[in-house]
Design an enzyme around this catalytic site. Structure first.
Site, short mmCIF file in Angstrom:
data_model
loop_
_atom_site.label_atom_id
_atom_site.label_comp_id
_atom_site.label_asym_id
_atom_site.label_seq_id
_atom_site.Cartn_x
_atom_site.Cartn_y
_atom_site.Cartn_z
N PHE A 65 0.83 -1.20 0.00
CA PHE A 65 0.00 0.00 0.00
C PHE A 65 0.87 1.26 0.00
O PHE A 65 2.05 1.23 0.32
CB PHE A 65 -0.97 0.01 1.19
CG PHE A 65 -0.35 0.13 2.56
CD1 PHE A 65 0.46 -0.87 3.09
CD2 PHE A 65 -0.61 1.24 3.36
CE1 PHE A 65 1.01 -0.76 4.37
CE2 PHE A 65 -0.07 1.35 4.64
CZ PHE A 65 0.73 0.36 5.14
N HIS A 66 0.22 2.34 -0.43
CA HIS A 66 0.80 3.67 -0.32
C HIS A 66 0.03 4.41 0.78
O HIS A 66 -1.16 4.14 1.00
CB HIS A 66 0.62 4.47 -1.62
CG HIS A 66 1.20 3.82 -2.84
ND1 HIS A 66 0.71 4.07 -4.11
CD2 HIS A 66 2.21 2.92 -3.01
CE1 HIS A 66 1.40 3.37 -5.00
NE2 HIS A 66 2.31 2.67 -4.36
N VAL A 84 -5.27 5.32 -0.18
CA VAL A 84 -6.25 5.07 -1.24
C VAL A 84 -5.70 4.08 -2.27
O VAL A 84 -6.33 3.83 -3.29
CB VAL A 84 -6.70 6.38 -1.94
CG1 VAL A 84 -7.46 7.25 -0.96
CG2 VAL A 84 -5.51 7.14 -2.52
N HIS A 85 -4.50 3.57 -2.02
CA HIS A 85 -3.90 2.60 -2.95
C HIS A 85 -3.49 1.36 -2.19
O HIS A 85 -2.59 1.41 -1.34
CB HIS A 85 -2.63 3.18 -3.61
CG HIS A 85 -2.87 4.35 -4.52
ND1 HIS A 85 -1.89 5.28 -4.81
CD2 HIS A 85 -3.97 4.74 -5.21
CE1 HIS A 85 -2.39 6.18 -5.64
NE2 HIS A 85 -3.64 5.88 -5.90
N ALA A 86 -4.12 0.25 -2.49
CA ALA A 86 -3.69 -1.05 -1.97
C ALA A 86 -3.57 -1.99 -3.16
O ALA A 86 -4.34 -1.88 -4.13
CB ALA A 86 -4.69 -1.60 -0.96
#
Lengths: 137, 492
Positions: free
Chosen positions: B268-269, B423-425
């Site tokens: 993730f981010h 919001v990024h996985a």
């Protein structure tokens, strides 16, 4: 429409009153209603176990407030509410709940109204009383 | 009262999820005459409905859990993903970055994804760009926050680039994360999916897949719950799973498919937000999400860009700073902007399941992540002060008015107490060798399965370090192409 259990629990916990006490932008009744609606609406779409946990925490909040602040939420003046909430935030788990609810309330109150950008000029935020910050310009 | 009987639907192809990966699979299968059914857990919302609703209403309607899925750990990180027809593409900034060639080569060399180098994906990326009219997003009349950021990067000699977006004719309505009210943003809901329907696909909103029944490597039934709460059983010949990094892993776990590996180490981010006050008016609400991204530290997975500015999002970002700060910046709105620092984490999210609680996400930041967050904050501060910011509000109580104060803040505070969001996985069911944690083979099939393919963020071999939509779509195109061009299996 009759408030549901979440909205009633929010009100009973004194949170909308607390938000209005802390944030002048949330003192307008319409803005505050949007804030409460957004918090309740956000909680309503959470998975059931989280919803139940938050509902329970909200129902316990008036008792917790009484224990840490010595006064009832419903009978507190704004300054006592603010002071009591600071003490409440020291209880484990409370800080995150109070902070998250307040952030949601601010978002819902300020961005929960008609979206003027869709059809008109850019929205101007509600103008709070001017607050000197001493920041250099 | 008896429980309603399950309705049974026979179908050739079934796609679970309608986001970036699912929409690609749907279109490719439909173009091949396979008449796919596309199950989407969330609602179908038209651009007109998006425009008519308030940002707060759209946040509650378009995101899973109103954008507040908690990833437990230090800190608790809210994870936001779309839950609607079109998935996260409806609520993201419309950015379409191509995956870096070096990243794809590292994946290929280290994880065996040899058929997914840039030269293999180039054709798909070209098609994606054409379909979505991807182009450099110019500043236009607004976007002063991005202009100042780019100018500061130039002075510092730092790399920056114009955003590449799928939003031709962007009207700069500044509403990207809550749905594009002008319809300019090319989401899956307005592009791939309608075209798939023209070729015979059938989109089914408000249908949740709950389990995959399988025997001997073949999925024979997909159990779902329909819009009315009644059970539905789909009997597909082939299944493309694209329920998102979290959803795909959770569905595989529930179905007893690679239960221990799926979701075990999801990349993730994280984003940290930096509200900033400038010396003069910049009217940051006039514009789109951002037009310039600073990638000087992209090798470390760090990017800096402006964010959409609204009164509510500003106040929410500042809530932890206290009412006086919230009031001050709302009163000085014309001179205020919010910036996002996106950081790729080394630590991982574990997708788990608690009886009675459903899916539970937990993370643990690695020591490298803690150091990197400090580094990213200080570099972003340097950039923003050069851009003309006079005050920055960090992701924990404090005020930064110089680079030195930012360094002091970073040294004094623990990023595990900061306000972070994600919001990024991705890479929860990664393509790669099983002995290295891989769940899927190079065709996107979970090992041991013949008619099941994963084609969303979950199947990526690792974190992209950039907004992943372009990479997801390219992988999905390749996985679908391999399926459609595979020689027919001999019947037993």
């Amino acid at each position: 429409m009759r408030p549901d259990a979440l909205e009633r629990a929010l009100a009973a916990a004194g949170l909308p009153t607390l938000w209005a006490a802390r944030h002048p932008v949330l003192r307008d009744p319409e803005v505050l209603a949007r804030a409460a609606a957004h918090v309740a609406g956000s909680l309503r779409v959470q998975p059931r176990p989280y919803r139940i946990a938050v509902l329970l925490a909200l129902r316990l909040m008036p008792l917790a407030f009484l224990l840490v602040a010595g006064v009832r939420v419903a009978r507190s003046r704004p300054d006592a509410l603010a002071h009591g909430s600071q003490r409440l935030a020291r209880l484990p788990g409370c800080a995150l709940l109070l902070r998250s609810a307040e952030a949601l309330a601010l978002y819902g109150g300020l961005d929960g109204g008609p979206d003027r950008l869709a059809s008109g000029p850019a929205p101007r935020p509600p103008a709070p009383p001017s607050v000197p910050t001493g920041a250099p310009t | 009262m008896n429980a309603p009987e399950a309705r049974t639907v026979e179908c050739d192809a079934l796609v679970i999820g309608s986001g970036a990966g699912g929409a690609v699979a749907a279109l490719e299968l439909a173009r091949a005459g396979r008449h796919p059914r596309v199950l989407e857990e969330g609602p179908r919302v038209s651009p007109a409905e998006l425009a008519a609703a308030t940002p707060a209403e759209n946040l509650r309607r378009l995101y899973r859990n109103a954008g507040l899925t908690p990833v437990f750990g230090s800190p608790v990180i809210p994870y936001g993903e779309g839950r609607c027809v079109g998935g996260t593409t409806v609520v993201n900034g419309g950015l379409l970055w191509e995956p870096p060639a070096g990243l794809l080569d590292r994946w290929a060399d280290g994880l065996g994804t040899d058929g997914y180098r840039l030269r293999h994906l180039a054709g798909h990326l070209g098609e994606i760009s054409r379909r979505l009219a991807v182009d450099a997003q110019r500043h236009g009349a607004g976007n002063e926050d991005s202009r100042l950021l780019a100018a500061a990067a130039e002075v510092l000699g730092w790399r920056w680039t114009l955003a590449r977006r799928a939003a031709p004719g962007c009207a700069h309505r500044n509403r990207c994360p809550t749905g594009c009210p002008s319809g300019a943003k090319r989401t899956m809901a307005t592009t791939y999916l309608p075209e798939a329907e023209r070729y015979g696909a059938r989109i089914e909103p408000d249908v949740r897949a709950v389990r995959l029944d399988h025997d001997d490597g073949t999925v024979h039934t997909v159990r779902a719950v329909g819009p009315d709460g009644a059970p539905v059983r789909y009997r597909p010949r082939t299944v493309f799973l694209a329920a998102g990094a979290v959803g795909s892993a959770a569905l595989l776990q529930r179905s007893g498919i690679h239960r221990k590996a799926a979701g075990r180490a999801t990349a993730f981010h994280v984003n940290l937000r930096l509200p900033a006050r400038f010396g003069s008016a910049l009217h940051a609400e006039r514009g789109t999400i951002f037009t310039a991204q600073v990638g000087e530290f992209s090798g470390l997975g760090v990017h800096v860009m402006a964010a959409n500015l609204t009164p509510g999002s500003l106040a929410a970002a500042l809530a932890r700073q206290g009412p006086a700060v919230v009031d001050a910046l709302l009163a000085d709105y014309a001179r205020t902007a919010v910036f996002t620092v996106q950081v790729r984490m080394t630590g991982r999210i574990r997708v788990g399941r608690l009886p009675g609680a459903g899916t539970v996400l937990r993370h643990r930041l690695a020591p490298h992540d803690v150091d990197l967050l400090r580094f990213a904050l200080v570099r972003a501060a340097r950039l923003l002060f050069r851009a003309g910011a006079v005050e920055l509000y960090p992701p924990a109580p404090g005020l930064l008015n110089s680079v030195r104060s930012a360094e002091e803040f970073a040294r004094r505070t623990d990023p595990r107490t900061w306000d972070l969001v994600s919001v990024h996985a991705m890479a929860s069911c990664p393509m790669g060798p099983a002995e290295r944690g891989g769940v899927c083979d190079p065709d996107g099939r979970p090992y041991g399965f013949r008619n099941l393919r994963v084609c969303d963020a979950a199947v990526l071999p690792g974190p992209t370090g950039v907004s992943p939509q372009g990479t997801i779509m390219a992988f999905a195109h390749e996985i679908a192409a391999r399926y459609l061009t595979a020689p027919p299996r001999r019947q037993r």
